[in-house]
Design a protein around this motif. Structure first.
Motif, PDB file in Angstrom:
ATOM      1  N   PRO A   1       3.665   2.051  -3.791  1.00  0.00           N
ATOM      2  CA  PRO A   1       3.225   2.792  -4.985  1.00  0.00           C
ATOM      3  C   PRO A   1       3.004   4.289  -4.730  1.00  0.00           C
ATOM      4  CG  PRO A   1       2.069   0.711  -4.831  1.00  0.00           C
ATOM      5  CD  PRO A   1       2.797   0.889  -3.548  1.00  0.00           C
ATOM      6  N   PRO A   2       2.350   4.693  -3.612  1.00  0.00           N
ATOM      7  CA  PRO A   2       2.242   6.132  -3.342  1.00  0.00           C
ATOM      8  C   PRO A   2       3.604   6.805  -3.183  1.00  0.00           C
ATOM      9  CG  PRO A   2       0.679   4.942  -1.985  1.00  0.00           C
ATOM     10  CD  PRO A   2       1.543   3.921  -2.639  1.00  0.00           C
TER      11      PRO A   2
ATOM     12  N   ARG B   1       6.166  12.956  -8.834  1.00  0.00           N
ATOM     13  CA  ARG B   1       5.573  14.302  -8.794  1.00  0.00           C
ATOM     14  C   ARG B   1       6.518  15.315  -8.163  1.00  0.00           C
ATOM     15  NH1 ARG B   1      -0.652  12.856  -7.009  1.00  0.00           N
ATOM     16  NH2 ARG B   1      -1.277  11.945  -9.021  1.00  0.00           N
TER      17      ARG B   1
ATOM     18  N   LYS C   1       0.819  -1.212   0.000  1.00  0.00           N
ATOM     19  CA  LYS C   1       0.000   0.000   0.000  1.00  0.00           C
ATOM     20  C   LYS C   1       0.852   1.261   0.000  1.00  0.00           C
ATOM     21  CE  LYS C   1      -3.819   0.491   1.990  1.00  0.00           C
ATOM     22  NZ  LYS C   1      -4.906   0.699   2.963  1.00  0.00           N
ATOM     23  N   ILE C   2       1.990   1.195   0.691  1.00  0.00           N
ATOM     24  CA  ILE C   2       2.823   2.392   0.844  1.00  0.00           C
ATOM     25  C   ILE C   2       3.753   2.606  -0.343  1.00  0.00           C
ATOM     26  CG2 ILE C   2       4.691   3.383   2.226  1.00  0.00           C
ATOM     27  CD1 ILE C   2       3.408   2.029   4.671  1.00  0.00           C
TER      28      ILE C   2
ATOM     29  N   TYR D   1       2.248  10.696 -16.181  1.00  0.00           N
ATOM     30  CA  TYR D   1       2.445  11.908 -15.381  1.00  0.00           C
ATOM     31  C   TYR D   1       2.750  13.127 -16.251  1.00  0.00           C
ATOM     32  CZ  TYR D   1       2.695   8.773 -11.377  1.00  0.00           C
ATOM     33  OH  TYR D   1       2.408   7.852 -10.410  1.00  0.00           O
TER      34      TYR D   1
ATOM     35  N   TYR E   1       6.308   5.898  -4.671  1.00  0.00           N
ATOM     36  CA  TYR E   1       6.857   6.034  -6.023  1.00  0.00           C
ATOM     37  C   TYR E   1       6.202   7.224  -6.743  1.00  0.00           C
ATOM     38  CZ  TYR E   1       7.927   4.896 -10.880  1.00  0.00           C
ATOM     39  OH  TYR E   1       8.352   4.956 -12.178  1.00  0.00           O
ATOM     40  N   ARG E   2       4.884   7.345  -6.612  1.00  0.00           N
ATOM     41  CA  ARG E   2       4.181   8.470  -7.259  1.00  0.00           C
ATOM     42  C   ARG E   2       4.653   9.798  -6.694  1.00  0.00           C
ATOM     43  NH1 ARG E   2      -0.289   4.896  -6.702  1.00  0.00           N
ATOM     44  NH2 ARG E   2      -0.984   5.995  -4.838  1.00  0.00           N
ATOM     45  N   TRP E   3       4.880   9.813  -5.369  1.00  0.00           N
ATOM     46  CA  TRP E   3       5.332  11.063  -4.747  1.00  0.00           C
ATOM     47  C   TRP E   3       6.706  11.456  -5.282  1.00  0.00           C
ATOM     48  CZ3 TRP E   3       9.566  11.897  -1.450  1.00  0.00           C
ATOM     49  CH2 TRP E   3       9.620  13.159  -0.876  1.00  0.00           C
TER      50      TRP E   3
END
Length: 448
Positions: A362-363, A370, A359-360, A419, A365-367
């Motif tokens: 992928p976010p 961005r 759960k942690i 992105y 990685y996205r952070w």
């Protein structure tokens, strides 16, 4: 590199592989650390070899131990079998902290549990009847009648010697008023048949060579029936009152011709408390196979059990007698089962951490993606605030140059296609501020 597009692709791949490696590598590192930490609390795999002490090679303990050895070998383990003088010797060997022996057969009632805190009983295995063969000329009524007689009481270091000496002492027969011969049945039986001694004690099974031989010598020797058996078993709770039925030794010869009352301790399988749990279960599986069929004095399935124990019952035995072998041992080969049991324990931190990590990660990685874009907004906001009330054309030109460079760098920022909307959104915002600054420069030029 001349091809700018190829250069950009390589930069993109390098950047994202590195980022993925850092983020997912950190997750894997956390998981590996948790597994390692858990592994420190998991029992290691059992050793391939365990050593067991039994009795003399002519005795029942040794014969049973060889069957255990074959069972162990069938499951990929080596059971080394060593001989001794009997139960008392086995107790001394197993209690010695310097000894490498970890298991033994012992006769019930030979010791107090409090005196040997590092020993445990895995199971009671079978009854060991006490046989007393006496010369017919004695007409023995009670054991007290053996005063002044020559009696074979079992070899030194044997459980027979220990128990018989105790029973005789309770009847007032001691080494001071009788002649005790520290010999086993193998050596003493011929002497009894030749009237060189008056009585012989032995602890053995119905099929023992000495028992069958002496039972058949009915002209000179008779088997004693314990007339006070009930008193003995109430006085010594490790003893059991048994009845040998007519023909119990030999049906064809009707030996014995009448019921014979015997007393019997139970043979125990004893271990040291540092024996690996998996090997405890292997011993229990062997005991169930070897002793579960029963004999003249026990019904099928009566043994092994957790009663008539010499030492406290091990936790594994308590679980075994309550629920049977562990679930995996019922359906998998023994070695596969214990490996799976270890993996099951290791899965606890794996499953505990895997879900939150998934759960942690992928976010995170996205952070990181961005962040490459959003870092420009801090500088962009500062320029925007300055441009709000700006009238100096020269400063506006400088800021335009900064925005053009920022726009170029943003365009070259490597992000996945999903992105790119963030990239173009940032470029639109840059364009808005550039438009405002261009108006300031135009307005200054018109005024000049």
């Amino acid at each position: 590199m001349k091809n700018p597009y190829l250069k950009r692709v390589i930069k993109f791949l390098h950047s994202h592989v590195l980022m993925s490696f850092i983020i997912y590598g950190a997750a894997i590192g956390i998981l590996a650390g948790a597994l390692w930490g858990t592994f420190q609390f998991v029992k290691p795999l059992p050793p391939d070899k365990v050593i067991m002490v039994t009795g003399s090679e002519s005795g029942a303990y040794y014969a049973f131990a060889m069957r255990y050895k074959a069972f162990f070998a069938g499951h990929g383990y080596d059971l080394e079998v060593r001989t001794s003088n009997g139960s008392m010797d086995n107790l001394a060997i197993l209690s010695d902290p310097e000894s490498d022996v970890q298991a033994a057969f012992m006769q019930g009632g030979i010791a107090k549990a409090d005196d040997h805190p590092h020993l445990e009983s895995l199971a009671a295995l079978y009854y060991e009847p006490v046989w007393v063969f006496v010369s017919k000329r004695l007409r023995l009524e009670t054991l007290a009648d053996l005063k002044g007689r020559r009696v074979a009481v079992g070899a030194e270091g044997s459980g027979t010697n220990h128990l018989v000496s105790m029973l005789l002492a309770e009847n007032g027969v001691t080494a001071e008023n009788a002649e005790f011969l520290p010999e086993g049945a193998g050596m003493a039986a011929p002497k009894l048949l030749n009237r060189e001694i008056d009585a012989l004690f032995t602890i053995a099974g119905v099929d023992s060579k000495a028992v069958r031989e002496l039972s058949g010598a009915n002209r000179t020797v008779e088997l004693y029936s314990f007339d006070r058996a009930e008193t003995y078993v109430r006085t010594h709770h490790f003893l059991k009152k048994l009845t040998l039925p007519p023909g119990g030794i030999d049906l064809m010869r009707d030996l014995p011709a009448d019921d014979v009352t015997l007393v019997a301790p139970a043979a125990n399988l004893i271990i040291r408390d540092d024996l690996h749990p998996a090997l405890r279960y292997l011993f229990l599986l062997a005991a169930a196979k070897i002793h579960g069929e029963g004999d003249m004095f026990a019904m099928s399935g009566e043994f092994p059990n957790g009663q008539a124990l010499l030492f406290p019952l091990s936790d594994e035995s308590a679980n075994f007698f309550k629920s049977g072998p562990p679930f995996l041992m019922r359906y998998l080969p023994f070695q596969a089962a214990i490996t799976a049991e270890r993996l099951k324990i290791l899965l606890i931190p794996l499953l505990t951490l895997l879900f939150p990590l998934f759960k942690i990660t992928p976010p995170a990685y996205r952070w990181q993606i961005r962040r490459r874009i959003f870092k420009w907004y801090k500088h962009l906001k500062r320029l925007d605030m300055e441009a709000l009330d700006l009238t100096d054309a020269a400063r506006a030109e400088e800021m335009l140059d900064q925005l053009k460079e920022m726009d170029r760098q943003v365009l070259e920022t490597s992000v996945p296609l999903s992105y790119t909307d963030n990239v173009y959104s940032l470029r639109v915002h840059i364009r808005l501020i550039r438009t405002r600054l261009e108006r300031i420069v135009e307005k200054a030029g018109s005024a000049g």
